[in-house]
Design a protein around this motif. Structure first.
Motif, PDB file in Angstrom:
ATOM      1  N   ILE A  53       9.700 -84.794 -25.320  1.00 35.41           N
ATOM      2  CA  ILE A  53       9.825 -86.095 -24.927  1.00 35.41           C
ATOM      3  C   ILE A  53      10.628 -85.894 -23.561  1.00 35.41           C
ATOM      4  CG2 ILE A  53      10.523 -88.401 -25.029  1.00 35.41           C
ATOM      5  CD1 ILE A  53       9.605 -88.212 -27.941  1.00 35.41           C
ATOM      6  N   VAL A  54       9.854 -86.166 -22.459  1.00 31.96           N
ATOM      7  CA  VAL A  54      10.730 -85.939 -21.237  1.00 31.96           C
ATOM      8  C   VAL A  54      10.989 -87.055 -20.105  1.00 31.96           C
ATOM      9  CG1 VAL A  54       9.674 -83.649 -20.946  1.00 31.96           C
ATOM     10  CG2 VAL A  54       8.524 -85.508 -20.032  1.00 31.96           C
ATOM     11  N   ALA A  55      10.382 -88.360 -20.645  1.00 37.29           N
ATOM     12  CA  ALA A  55      10.371 -89.484 -19.534  1.00 37.29           C
ATOM     13  C   ALA A  55      11.206 -90.688 -20.355  1.00 37.29           C
ATOM     14  CB  ALA A  55       8.972 -89.999 -19.508  1.00 37.29           C
ATOM     15  N   ASN A  56      11.451 -91.583 -19.647  1.00 33.92           N
ATOM     16  CA  ASN A  56      12.589 -92.746 -20.261  1.00 33.92           C
ATOM     17  C   ASN A  56      11.807 -93.855 -20.775  1.00 33.92           C
ATOM     18  OD1 ASN A  56      14.850 -91.557 -19.368  1.00 33.92           O
ATOM     19  ND2 ASN A  56      14.600 -92.090 -17.279  1.00 33.92           N
ATOM     20  N   VAL A  57      10.301 -93.930 -20.819  1.00 34.57           N
ATOM     21  CA  VAL A  57       9.569 -94.803 -21.276  1.00 34.57           C
ATOM     22  C   VAL A  57       8.450 -94.085 -22.070  1.00 34.57           C
ATOM     23  CG1 VAL A  57       7.960 -96.767 -20.819  1.00 34.57           C
ATOM     24  CG2 VAL A  57       9.957 -96.443 -19.513  1.00 34.57           C
ATOM     25  N   VAL A  58       8.007 -94.668 -23.087  1.00 35.19           N
ATOM     26  CA  VAL A  58       7.035 -93.913 -23.901  1.00 35.19           C
ATOM     27  C   VAL A  58       5.626 -93.673 -23.306  1.00 35.19           C
ATOM     28  CG1 VAL A  58       5.309 -94.305 -25.833  1.00 35.19           C
ATOM     29  CG2 VAL A  58       7.873 -94.520 -26.358  1.00 35.19           C
ATOM     30  N   GLU A  59       5.014 -94.566 -22.557  1.00 35.51           N
ATOM     31  CA  GLU A  59       3.894 -94.121 -21.883  1.00 35.51           C
ATOM     32  C   GLU A  59       3.925 -93.449 -20.620  1.00 35.51           C
ATOM     33  OE1 GLU A  59       2.171 -97.874 -20.428  1.00 35.51           O
ATOM     34  OE2 GLU A  59       3.582 -98.607 -19.032  1.00 35.51           O
ATOM     35  N   ASP A  60       5.171 -93.414 -19.906  1.00 33.27           N
ATOM     36  CA  ASP A  60       5.294 -92.274 -18.921  1.00 33.27           C
ATOM     37  C   ASP A  60       5.274 -90.934 -19.614  1.00 33.27           C
ATOM     38  OD1 ASP A  60       5.353 -94.594 -16.960  1.00 33.27           O
ATOM     39  OD2 ASP A  60       7.710 -94.381 -16.947  1.00 33.27           O
ATOM     40  N   PHE A  83       4.321 -99.669 -28.683  1.00 35.72           N
ATOM     41  CA  PHE A  83       5.646 -99.304 -28.281  1.00 35.72           C
ATOM     42  C   PHE A  83       5.626 -98.612 -26.831  1.00 35.72           C
ATOM     43  CE2 PHE A  83       5.421 -99.295 -32.862  1.00 35.72           C
ATOM     44  CZ  PHE A  83       6.686 -99.817 -33.245  1.00 35.72           C
ATOM     45  N   ARG A  84       4.499 -98.973 -26.107  1.00 38.06           N
ATOM     46  CA  ARG A  84       4.281 -98.203 -24.943  1.00 38.06           C
ATOM     47  C   ARG A  84       5.569 -98.054 -23.866  1.00 38.06           C
ATOM     48  NH1 ARG A  84       1.255-102.296 -25.586  1.00 38.06           N
ATOM     49  NH2 ARG A  84       0.757-103.861 -23.485  1.00 38.06           N
ATOM     50  N   LEU A  85       6.163 -99.481 -23.808  1.00 32.57           N
ATOM     51  CA  LEU A  85       7.302 -99.517 -22.901  1.00 32.57           C
ATOM     52  C   LEU A  85       8.715 -99.364 -23.564  1.00 32.57           C
ATOM     53  CD1 LEU A  85       5.874-102.925 -21.127  1.00 32.57           C
ATOM     54  CD2 LEU A  85       5.659-100.581 -20.550  1.00 32.57           C
ATOM     55  N   HIS A  86       8.635 -99.043 -24.675  1.00 29.56           N
ATOM     56  CA  HIS A  86       9.905 -98.537 -25.312  1.00 29.56           C
ATOM     57  C   HIS A  86      10.602 -97.364 -24.560  1.00 29.56           C
ATOM     58  CE1 HIS A  86       8.747-101.723 -28.261  1.00 29.56           C
ATOM     59  NE2 HIS A  86       9.979-101.358 -28.831  1.00 29.56           N
ATOM     60  N   ALA A  87      12.001 -97.375 -24.911  1.00 28.34           N
ATOM     61  CA  ALA A  87      12.692 -96.094 -24.530  1.00 28.34           C
ATOM     62  C   ALA A  87      12.447 -94.956 -25.880  1.00 28.34           C
ATOM     63  CB  ALA A  87      14.100 -96.322 -24.184  1.00 28.34           C
ATOM     64  N   PRO A  88      12.140 -93.875 -25.661  1.00 28.46           N
ATOM     65  CA  PRO A  88      11.675 -92.956 -26.610  1.00 28.46           C
ATOM     66  C   PRO A  88      13.144 -92.859 -27.746  1.00 28.46           C
ATOM     67  CG  PRO A  88      10.844 -91.789 -24.843  1.00 28.46           C
ATOM     68  CD  PRO A  88      11.694 -93.264 -24.367  1.00 28.46           C
ATOM     69  N   HIS A  89      14.217 -92.931 -27.130  1.00 23.02           N
ATOM     70  CA  HIS A  89      15.488 -92.600 -27.755  1.00 23.02           C
ATOM     71  C   HIS A  89      15.836 -93.918 -28.668  1.00 23.02           C
ATOM     72  CE1 HIS A  89      17.448 -95.264 -24.715  1.00 23.02           C
ATOM     73  NE2 HIS A  89      18.275 -95.456 -25.853  1.00 23.02           N
ATOM     74  N   LEU A  90      15.008 -94.799 -28.577  1.00 20.74           N
ATOM     75  CA  LEU A  90      15.070 -95.958 -29.653  1.00 20.74           C
ATOM     76  C   LEU A  90      14.032 -96.063 -30.653  1.00 20.74           C
ATOM     77  CD1 LEU A  90      15.416 -98.982 -27.121  1.00 20.74           C
ATOM     78  CD2 LEU A  90      17.264 -97.979 -28.309  1.00 20.74           C
ATOM     79  N   LEU A  91      13.185 -94.934 -30.777  1.00 25.22           N
ATOM     80  CA  LEU A  91      12.192 -94.994 -31.854  1.00 25.22           C
ATOM     81  C   LEU A  91      12.711 -93.984 -32.902  1.00 25.22           C
ATOM     82  CD1 LEU A  91       9.252 -93.819 -29.620  1.00 25.22           C
ATOM     83  CD2 LEU A  91       9.726 -96.321 -30.363  1.00 25.22           C
ATOM     84  N   SER A  92      11.977 -94.271 -34.144  1.00 27.75           N
ATOM     85  CA  SER A  92      12.521 -93.484 -35.268  1.00 27.75           C
ATOM     86  C   SER A  92      11.893 -92.098 -35.266  1.00 27.75           C
ATOM     87  CB  SER A  92      11.766 -94.043 -36.696  1.00 27.75           C
ATOM     88  OG  SER A  92      10.579 -93.890 -36.548  1.00 27.75           O
ATOM     89  N   GLY A  93      12.321 -91.044 -35.967  1.00 25.83           N
ATOM     90  CA  GLY A  93      11.673 -89.762 -35.832  1.00 25.83           C
ATOM     91  C   GLY A  93      10.325 -89.680 -35.941  1.00 25.83           C
ATOM     92  N   GLY A  94       9.730 -90.526 -36.917  1.00 25.21           N
ATOM     93  CA  GLY A  94       8.341 -90.335 -37.099  1.00 25.21           C
ATOM     94  C   GLY A  94       7.678 -91.087 -35.823  1.00 25.21           C
ATOM     95  N   GLN A  95       8.280 -92.058 -35.207  1.00 27.88           N
ATOM     96  CA  GLN A  95       7.612 -92.621 -34.019  1.00 27.88           C
ATOM     97  C   GLN A  95       7.603 -91.603 -32.906  1.00 27.88           C
ATOM     98  OE1 GLN A  95       9.938 -96.153 -34.237  1.00 27.88           O
ATOM     99  NE2 GLN A  95       8.047 -97.342 -35.070  1.00 27.88           N
ATOM    100  N   LYS A  96       8.891 -90.938 -32.563  1.00 26.99           N
ATOM    101  CA  LYS A  96       9.084 -89.987 -31.744  1.00 26.99           C
ATOM    102  C   LYS A  96       7.992 -88.966 -31.859  1.00 26.99           C
ATOM    103  CE  LYS A  96      13.834 -90.137 -30.652  1.00 26.99           C
ATOM    104  NZ  LYS A  96      15.284 -89.528 -30.967  1.00 26.99           N
ATOM    105  N   GLN A  97       7.778 -88.595 -33.222  1.00 27.57           N
ATOM    106  CA  GLN A  97       6.678 -87.155 -33.142  1.00 27.57           C
ATOM    107  C   GLN A  97       5.290 -87.600 -33.019  1.00 27.57           C
ATOM    108  OE1 GLN A  97       6.632 -84.042 -32.905  1.00 27.57           O
ATOM    109  NE2 GLN A  97       7.609 -83.433 -34.911  1.00 27.57           N
ATOM    110  N   ARG A  98       5.125 -89.001 -33.281  1.00 34.70           N
ATOM    111  CA  ARG A  98       3.678 -89.340 -32.855  1.00 34.70           C
ATOM    112  C   ARG A  98       3.568 -89.498 -31.556  1.00 34.70           C
ATOM    113  NH1 ARG A  98       4.391 -94.364 -36.796  1.00 34.70           N
ATOM    114  NH2 ARG A  98       2.580 -95.357 -35.633  1.00 34.70           N
ATOM    115  N   VAL A  99       4.327 -90.138 -30.748  1.00 33.79           N
ATOM    116  CA  VAL A  99       4.514 -89.924 -29.242  1.00 33.79           C
ATOM    117  C   VAL A  99       4.222 -88.681 -28.675  1.00 33.79           C
ATOM    118  CG1 VAL A  99       5.939 -90.330 -27.058  1.00 33.79           C
ATOM    119  CG2 VAL A  99       5.890 -92.097 -28.858  1.00 33.79           C
ATOM    120  N   ALA A 100       5.001 -87.616 -29.241  1.00 36.26           N
ATOM    121  CA  ALA A 100       4.865 -86.128 -28.868  1.00 36.26           C
ATOM    122  C   ALA A 100       3.245 -85.863 -29.033  1.00 36.26           C
ATOM    123  CB  ALA A 100       5.617 -85.261 -29.513  1.00 36.26           C
ATOM    124  N   ILE A 101       2.768 -86.127 -30.184  1.00 30.31           N
ATOM    125  CA  ILE A 101       1.346 -85.920 -30.406  1.00 30.31           C
ATOM    126  C   ILE A 101       0.472 -86.658 -29.581  1.00 30.31           C
ATOM    127  CG2 ILE A 101      -0.464 -86.179 -32.092  1.00 30.31           C
ATOM    128  CD1 ILE A 101       1.564 -86.061 -34.364  1.00 30.31           C
TER     129      ILE A 101
END
Length: 227
Positions: A53-60, A83-101
């Motif tokens: 995860i490299v951006a400051n916003v999920v959709e970015d 969660f598209r406008l959330h900051a990734p660091h505010l997500l849970s581990g499972g949510q972060k992994q789903r964003v990576a996917i």
């Protein structure tokens, strides 16, 4: 140390073979001219989502994928659109992994290789990720290669391969592989709790099929045996 991650990295030419050849959909990974085609065919998801995860916003972050072909659809596919406008660091581990996917899905690969994607997650996060990749396989037709130490994550797989010291020691359906309880134990691996229960009961004189992997199936077989 069995060679799982090494194998995974050969599947999209992060590593190249020192002997023999690796063919991805018939394409030779050792030919540099094929690199773009191979990496657009096979996407990789690693153990730690923070490394992807490299951006400051999920959709970015999902849009960061080169030649991205649909941020919204990718986020919807992993149930992370809200969660598209959330900051990734505010997500849970499972949510972060789903964003990576989702970032991998945005490139529309035919295959997604996940190298122990749930190793750093709690049970809820693990369930979220496994449910997500199962849905991608069954509903979207994406081939999923999942590397894991959690045997419960393998129960619904079409094919299960057990590796040891770089060799394949078992290969078949989950029912075929997990029924080889002694082999699994000898390799330092558990079997699903349902299989272990029935195996232990069989040692006490029961005659239960070790192919009933689900909880409901296991309970049904035990009820038949004692009823």
């Amino acid at each position: 140390g069995s060679g799982k991650s090494t194998l995974a990295k050969h599947l999209n030419a992060i590593l190249l073979p020192t002997e023999g050849k690796v063919l991805i959909d018939g394409i030779d990974t050792s030919d540099e001219n094929n690199l773009l085609k191979i990496r657009s065919t096979v996407g990789m998801v690693f153990q730690n989502p923070d490394n992807q995860i490299v951006a400051n916003v999920v959709e970015d972050d999902v849009a960061f994928a080169p030649e991205n072909l649909g941020v919204d659809n990718a986020l919807k596919a992993v149930d992370m659109y809200e969660f598209r406008l959330h900051a990734p660091h505010l997500l849970s581990g499972g949510q972060k992994q789903r964003v990576a996917i989702a970032g991998v899905i945005a490139m529309q690969p035919e295959v997604i290789v996940l190298d122990e994607p749930t190793a750093m997650l709690d049970p809820k996060g693990r369930r979220e990720v496994i449910d997500t990749v199962t849905k991608l396989c069954r509903e979207k037709g994406i081939t999923i290669v999942l590397i894991t130490h959690h045997m419960s994550e393998c129960i619904d797989a079409d094919r299960l391969i057990v590796m040891s010291n770089g060799d394949v020691v078992a290969d078949g359906t989950p029912q075929e592989v997990f029924s080889q309880v002694e082999l699994m134990h000898s390799e330092g691996l558990a079997v699903p709790a349902t299989t272990e229960l029935m195996w232990q009961l069989n040692k006490k004189g029961f005659n239960l099929p070790l192919t009933a992997l689900g909880i409901a199936d296991c309970a049904e077989q035990i009820a038949k045996e004692i009823g």
